[in-house]
Enzyme design. Structure first.
Site, short mmCIF file in Angstrom:
data_model
loop_
_atom_site.label_atom_id
_atom_site.label_comp_id
_atom_site.label_asym_id
_atom_site.label_seq_id
_atom_site.Cartn_x
_atom_site.Cartn_y
_atom_site.Cartn_z
N ARG A 9 0.83 -1.20 0.00
CA ARG A 9 0.00 0.00 0.00
C ARG A 9 0.87 1.26 0.00
O ARG A 9 1.71 1.45 0.88
CB ARG A 9 -0.92 0.03 1.22
N GLY A 31 -2.78 -6.57 11.44
CA GLY A 31 -2.07 -6.74 12.71
C GLY A 31 -1.20 -7.98 12.79
O GLY A 31 -0.75 -8.36 13.88
N GLY A 88 0.55 -6.20 5.79
CA GLY A 88 0.53 -4.81 5.39
C GLY A 88 1.70 -4.02 5.91
O GLY A 88 2.85 -4.24 5.52
N SER A 89 1.44 -3.10 6.84
CA SER A 89 2.46 -2.13 7.25
C SER A 89 3.63 -2.76 7.99
O SER A 89 4.71 -2.17 8.05
CB SER A 89 1.82 -1.04 8.12
N GLU A 144 0.16 -7.80 -3.88
CA GLU A 144 -0.95 -6.93 -4.28
C GLU A 144 -0.58 -5.47 -4.08
O GLU A 144 0.12 -5.11 -3.13
CB GLU A 144 -2.23 -7.25 -3.51
N LYS A 169 -10.51 -13.69 2.97
CA LYS A 169 -9.68 -12.74 3.69
C LYS A 169 -10.41 -12.35 4.97
O LYS A 169 -11.41 -11.63 4.93
CB LYS A 169 -9.42 -11.52 2.81
N THR A 185 -7.92 -3.45 -2.28
CA THR A 185 -8.86 -2.35 -2.09
C THR A 185 -9.64 -2.07 -3.39
O THR A 185 -9.78 -0.94 -3.83
CB THR A 185 -8.15 -1.08 -1.58
#
Length: 226
Positions: free
Chosen positions: A31, A173, A193-194, A54, A143, A83
């Site tokens: 992202r 998380g 993710g992050s 992705e 998901k 998204t």
């Protein structure tokens, strides 16, 4: 007669996604990546062992980034978009070389559009009703989002009623150190993710994080076998 009463319809997952997931059950979420950096991060992830990448569509020029990663990594990797909120965007993802549609929700129109275009689909689901409707519409992977709120007990409860061949993939998380309890509860893989990628970080940092997740998954799986 149906072979599995826990499936609302015949389950035939996207072959490319299934093969990539079998190789590495971790989905990289880039992202915020830019087209100028996308290829380097894609290569770093692939070399670390990832096979599913992705680019969320709320990233800068996401279709250009998808195309850049698709050109940078071998054919056994699956590249797609996250998204994806509208069914009309599916054809744009495919035109960029994407093979996977990932969503934060389970809009049937988006799932059906993905399948109509021959793409794999991983809709976001937070209830059993959403999960079974998504499977009915052709979802390849469920998901479980957001994983922080759903937790291991929900994964365990879902695993009891969702056919074992359907991958449950918690997203949100997840860190290299907390995958074990989710796997024990019945999860099959994870979206990252992050904790894996933040906009602006170097490809070397992405590679380091990717290797930590690969090792974390290996350790968690080893712990299950003890």
């Amino acid at each position: 007669m149906p072979t599995d009463l826990n499936l609302p319809a015949p389950y035939a997952p996207h072959a490319g996604l299934a093969a990539a997931f079998d190789t590495c059950a971790l989905i990289a979420i880039l992202r915020g990546v830019t087209p100028a950096d996308a290829a380097d991060h894609g290569r770093a992830l692939y070399e670390a062992g990832f096979r599913i990448i992705e680019v969320p569509l709320n990233s800068p020029q996401p279709f250009e980034s998808i195309a850049a990663i698709r050109q940078a990594v071998p054919a056994d990797a699956i590249v797609g978009a996250g998204t994806v909120l509208q069914p009309t965007l599916v054809k744009d993802v495919k035109a960029a070389g994407g093979e996977l549609i990932v969503m934060p929700h389970s809009d049937p129109e988006v799932v059906l559009a993905a399948k109509a275009h021959g793409l794999a689909c991983a809709p976001g689901v937070a209830t059993p009703t959403e999960a079974f409707l998504a499977l009915k519409n052709g979802a390849d992977v469920l998901k479980m989002f957001p994983a922080e709120q759903l937790g291991m007990q929900v994964v365990k409860a879902w695993r009891a009623v969702i056919a074992p061949q359907v991958p449950l993939v918690p997203v949100g998380g997840i860190t290299p150190d907390n995958m074990g309890p989710f796997l024990t509860a019945g999860a099959n893989g994870f979206g990252l993710g992050s904790a894996l990628y933040k906009p602006g970080q170097s490809a070397a940092t992405t590679a380091s994080h990717a290797k930590a997740f690969i090792n974390g998954l290996r350790v968690a799986r080893a712990g299950m076998r003890k």
